[in-house]
Design a protein around this motif. Sequence first.
Motif, PDB file in Angstrom:
ATOM      1  N   LEU A 141       0.347  -1.277  -0.235  1.00 35.51           N
ATOM      2  CA  LEU A 141       0.081  -0.323  -0.111  1.00 35.51           C
ATOM      3  C   LEU A 141       1.085   0.907  -0.138  1.00 35.51           C
ATOM      4  O   LEU A 141       0.356   2.449  -0.264  1.00 35.51           O
ATOM      5  CB  LEU A 141      -0.685   0.048   1.126  1.00 35.51           C
ATOM      6  CG  LEU A 141      -1.988  -1.006   1.391  1.00 35.51           C
ATOM      7  CD1 LEU A 141      -3.390  -1.196   2.437  1.00 35.51           C
ATOM      8  CD2 LEU A 141      -2.759  -1.179  -0.069  1.00 35.51           C
ATOM      9  N   GLY A 142       1.578   0.982   0.113  1.00 38.85           N
ATOM     10  CA  GLY A 142       3.321   1.817   0.264  1.00 38.85           C
ATOM     11  C   GLY A 142       3.068   3.569   0.851  1.00 38.85           C
ATOM     12  O   GLY A 142       2.173   3.503   2.072  1.00 38.85           O
ATOM     13  N   GLU A 143       2.349   5.322   0.566  1.00 43.29           N
ATOM     14  CA  GLU A 143       1.337   5.806   1.067  1.00 43.29           C
ATOM     15  C   GLU A 143       1.044   6.163   1.696  1.00 43.29           C
ATOM     16  O   GLU A 143       0.790   6.274   3.120  1.00 43.29           O
ATOM     17  CB  GLU A 143       2.030   6.771  -0.035  1.00 43.29           C
ATOM     18  CG  GLU A 143       1.636   8.270   0.225  1.00 43.29           C
ATOM     19  CD  GLU A 143       1.727   9.579  -0.016  1.00 43.29           C
ATOM     20  OE1 GLU A 143       0.848  11.006  -0.235  1.00 43.29           O
ATOM     21  OE2 GLU A 143       1.557   9.527  -1.390  1.00 43.29           O
ATOM     22  N   THR A 144      -0.208   4.867   1.237  1.00 44.88           N
ATOM     23  CA  THR A 144      -1.384   5.268   2.501  1.00 44.88           C
ATOM     24  C   THR A 144      -0.931   4.355   3.018  1.00 44.88           C
ATOM     25  O   THR A 144      -1.625   4.478   4.289  1.00 44.88           O
ATOM     26  CB  THR A 144      -2.625   4.269   1.307  1.00 44.88           C
ATOM     27  OG1 THR A 144      -2.797   5.165   0.067  1.00 44.88           O
ATOM     28  CG2 THR A 144      -4.068   4.042   1.790  1.00 44.88           C
ATOM     29  N   TYR A 145      -0.548   3.252   3.790  1.00 45.22           N
ATOM     30  CA  TYR A 145      -0.557   2.503   4.956  1.00 45.22           C
ATOM     31  C   TYR A 145       0.294   3.691   5.239  1.00 45.22           C
ATOM     32  O   TYR A 145       0.169   3.265   6.807  1.00 45.22           O
ATOM     33  CB  TYR A 145      -0.073   1.431   4.405  1.00 45.22           C
ATOM     34  CG  TYR A 145       0.794   0.367   5.702  1.00 45.22           C
ATOM     35  CD1 TYR A 145      -0.840   0.003   5.854  1.00 45.22           C
ATOM     36  CD2 TYR A 145       1.438   0.312   6.052  1.00 45.22           C
ATOM     37  CE1 TYR A 145      -0.837  -1.210   6.959  1.00 45.22           C
ATOM     38  CE2 TYR A 145       1.159  -0.849   7.303  1.00 45.22           C
ATOM     39  CZ  TYR A 145       0.411  -0.786   7.878  1.00 45.22           C
ATOM     40  OH  TYR A 145       0.473  -2.313   8.824  1.00 45.22           O
ATOM     41  N   ILE A 146       1.101   4.039   4.977  1.00 42.24           N
ATOM     42  CA  ILE A 146       2.350   5.022   5.765  1.00 42.24           C
ATOM     43  C   ILE A 146       1.755   6.073   6.512  1.00 42.24           C
ATOM     44  O   ILE A 146       1.850   6.901   7.913  1.00 42.24           O
ATOM     45  CB  ILE A 146       3.851   5.073   5.531  1.00 42.24           C
ATOM     46  CG1 ILE A 146       4.629   4.052   4.701  1.00 42.24           C
ATOM     47  CG2 ILE A 146       4.238   6.253   5.795  1.00 42.24           C
ATOM     48  CD1 ILE A 146       5.532   4.364   3.648  1.00 42.24           C
ATOM     49  N   ARG A 147       0.943   6.875   6.135  1.00 44.92           N
ATOM     50  CA  ARG A 147       0.009   7.998   6.014  1.00 44.92           C
ATOM     51  C   ARG A 147      -0.937   7.789   7.357  1.00 44.92           C
ATOM     52  O   ARG A 147      -1.214   7.944   7.826  1.00 44.92           O
ATOM     53  CB  ARG A 147      -1.086   8.863   5.143  1.00 44.92           C
ATOM     54  CG  ARG A 147      -0.276   8.741   3.973  1.00 44.92           C
ATOM     55  CD  ARG A 147      -0.667   9.141   2.948  1.00 44.92           C
ATOM     56  NE  ARG A 147      -1.696  10.301   3.643  1.00 44.92           N
ATOM     57  CZ  ARG A 147      -3.329  11.269   2.569  1.00 44.92           C
ATOM     58  NH1 ARG A 147      -3.172  10.510   1.868  1.00 44.92           N
ATOM     59  NH2 ARG A 147      -4.259  11.367   3.557  1.00 44.92           N
ATOM     60  N   MET A 148      -2.268   6.777   7.141  1.00 48.55           N
ATOM     61  CA  MET A 148      -2.322   5.767   7.576  1.00 48.55           C
ATOM     62  C   MET A 148      -1.496   4.997   9.355  1.00 48.55           C
ATOM     63  O   MET A 148      -1.853   5.543  10.376  1.00 48.55           O
ATOM     64  CB  MET A 148      -3.272   4.790   7.860  1.00 48.55           C
ATOM     65  CG  MET A 148      -4.018   3.542   8.499  1.00 48.55           C
ATOM     66  SD  MET A 148      -5.159   2.319   7.386  1.00 48.55           S
ATOM     67  CE  MET A 148      -3.893   0.958   7.081  1.00 48.55           C
ATOM     68  N   LEU A 149      -0.657   4.928   9.147  1.00 48.60           N
ATOM     69  CA  LEU A 149       0.965   4.519  10.347  1.00 48.60           C
ATOM     70  C   LEU A 149       0.771   5.937  11.169  1.00 48.60           C
ATOM     71  O   LEU A 149       0.905   5.821  12.267  1.00 48.60           O
ATOM     72  CB  LEU A 149       1.854   3.798   9.768  1.00 48.60           C
ATOM     73  CG  LEU A 149       3.234   3.581  10.910  1.00 48.60           C
ATOM     74  CD1 LEU A 149       2.645   3.219  11.952  1.00 48.60           C
ATOM     75  CD2 LEU A 149       4.420   3.137  10.848  1.00 48.60           C
ATOM     76  N   TYR A 150       1.285   7.254  10.589  1.00 46.02           N
ATOM     77  CA  TYR A 150       1.106   8.075  11.265  1.00 46.02           C
ATOM     78  C   TYR A 150       0.278   8.522  11.879  1.00 46.02           C
ATOM     79  O   TYR A 150       0.173   8.876  12.369  1.00 46.02           O
ATOM     80  CB  TYR A 150       1.799   9.310  10.185  1.00 46.02           C
ATOM     81  CG  TYR A 150       2.905   9.065   9.172  1.00 46.02           C
ATOM     82  CD1 TYR A 150       4.319   8.164  10.128  1.00 46.02           C
ATOM     83  CD2 TYR A 150       3.428   9.850   7.763  1.00 46.02           C
ATOM     84  CE1 TYR A 150       4.950   8.187   9.767  1.00 46.02           C
ATOM     85  CE2 TYR A 150       4.048  10.037   7.412  1.00 46.02           C
ATOM     86  CZ  TYR A 150       5.738   9.145   7.933  1.00 46.02           C
ATOM     87  OH  TYR A 150       6.955   8.889   7.839  1.00 46.02           O
ATOM     88  N   LYS A 151      -0.917   8.563  11.210  1.00 44.27           N
ATOM     89  CA  LYS A 151      -2.178   8.967  12.446  1.00 44.27           C
ATOM     90  C   LYS A 151      -2.180   8.543  13.475  1.00 44.27           C
ATOM     91  O   LYS A 151      -2.365   9.072  14.713  1.00 44.27           O
ATOM     92  CB  LYS A 151      -3.461   8.765  11.105  1.00 44.27           C
ATOM     93  CG  LYS A 151      -5.083   8.765  11.828  1.00 44.27           C
ATOM     94  CD  LYS A 151      -5.534   9.029  10.977  1.00 44.27           C
ATOM     95  CE  LYS A 151      -7.341   9.379  11.194  1.00 44.27           C
ATOM     96  NZ  LYS A 151      -8.461   9.262   9.975  1.00 44.27           N
ATOM     97  N   SER A 152      -1.943   6.841  13.729  1.00 39.88           N
ATOM     98  CA  SER A 152      -2.174   5.898  14.279  1.00 39.88           C
ATOM     99  C   SER A 152      -1.106   6.126  15.817  1.00 39.88           C
ATOM    100  O   SER A 152      -1.447   6.202  16.768  1.00 39.88           O
ATOM    101  CB  SER A 152      -2.235   4.445  13.904  1.00 39.88           C
ATOM    102  OG  SER A 152      -0.962   4.376  13.639  1.00 39.88           O
ATOM    103  N   LEU A 153      -0.659   7.059  15.114  1.00 34.36           N
ATOM    104  CA  LEU A 153       0.942   6.753  15.975  1.00 34.36           C
ATOM    105  C   LEU A 153       1.286   8.226  16.998  1.00 34.36           C
ATOM    106  O   LEU A 153       2.166   8.964  17.475  1.00 34.36           O
ATOM    107  CB  LEU A 153       2.456   6.752  15.187  1.00 34.36           C
ATOM    108  CG  LEU A 153       2.984   5.579  15.067  1.00 34.36           C
ATOM    109  CD1 LEU A 153       4.113   5.088  13.974  1.00 34.36           C
ATOM    110  CD2 LEU A 153       2.670   4.093  16.423  1.00 34.36           C
ATOM    111  N   GLY A 154      -0.311   9.190  16.304  1.00 37.01           N
ATOM    112  CA  GLY A 154      -0.030  11.061  16.293  1.00 37.01           C
ATOM    113  C   GLY A 154       1.351  11.900  15.265  1.00 37.01           C
ATOM    114  O   GLY A 154       1.757  12.330  17.138  1.00 37.01           O
ATOM    115  N   ILE A 155       1.995  11.610  15.037  1.00 32.82           N
ATOM    116  CA  ILE A 155       2.971  11.895  14.058  1.00 32.82           C
ATOM    117  C   ILE A 155       2.307  12.695  12.716  1.00 32.82           C
ATOM    118  O   ILE A 155       1.702  12.130  12.516  1.00 32.82           O
ATOM    119  CB  ILE A 155       4.244  10.730  13.242  1.00 32.82           C
ATOM    120  CG1 ILE A 155       4.804  10.066  14.434  1.00 32.82           C
ATOM    121  CG2 ILE A 155       5.167  11.644  13.005  1.00 32.82           C
ATOM    122  CD1 ILE A 155       5.368   8.881  14.299  1.00 32.82           C
TER     123      ILE A 155
END
Length: 278
Positions: free
Chosen positions: A242-256
């Motif tokens: 998923l690349g960018e989509t997954y990383i953006r979702m990861l940032y959101k979950s980490l509060g970054i």
Amino acid sequence: LHGIEYSHVQSQDLLHLIPDSATITEAEQSSLNSILPRKLYTVVGLESSGTTLVASIISNALSVNFREGSSQYDKIHQRMDEIAEVQVQHFSLPWGSRCSKKRPPIVDVVLPPQCTREDRPQPVHKYCQRVVRQNNLNSTFITDYPDRYFLNITSNKEWYEQHGTEVVLVIVVRDEVISMRARTTFSEKIHCKNELLARREAKTGLAIIDDAIKRYILDDGSDVNIFGPNVVLVSYEMIIQLGETYIRMLYKSLGINSTFMPKLKNGNEKHIKESSNT
């Protein structure tokens, strides 16, 4: 840990060695506050599971260097990361030098890097001495970790939280067959090349991870959620797919809040091709 045979480093059972607040001097308390971050991202997973990639993504998004296991920040410009409000810590399970028939012990807590420095201030020196038993310190009173060990990610998380640090546990998982092939066949890192020993270590590492998931995601009464309460499960394959989509979702979950996007390369391809050729 679910019947897994292992040994603790008894002299580092730090949860039972931290003095009560009433016995900590004002200078020691000030020193403790100065070396503990406000927030700590602890990235963990089995060897060759993608932990270095994930730790790199998070640290770049936060503009800090991540700490490798219990090692120090060796470069002068990285010393500032020791006192950063937000820090990133990276651990493979197990962590350290090459494997052997001797089972790696489990360490309950890895203290801040300042505790392993010869040039640390005297109040920090005294505090670090008090939280580690005398027989686990070398002649210069530097905290001495085993050459290869597992981190008890639950007790490590809870020790920091008990002392005011918010800890976000980031658990990285990867396809079991590919991960094993990567560490025993292709890896240039100091990973376990002996498949029998690697499988034994993986069993212990998975038990530690399983224990954390049951403790923080399943036992808190909430629904199963891979982006749960300060415990996040990250899939190496989903990052690649998923690349960018997954990383953006990861940032959101980490509060970054970050726009950093890494260049991704599918590390599974060569293992799949190798498998198809055999």
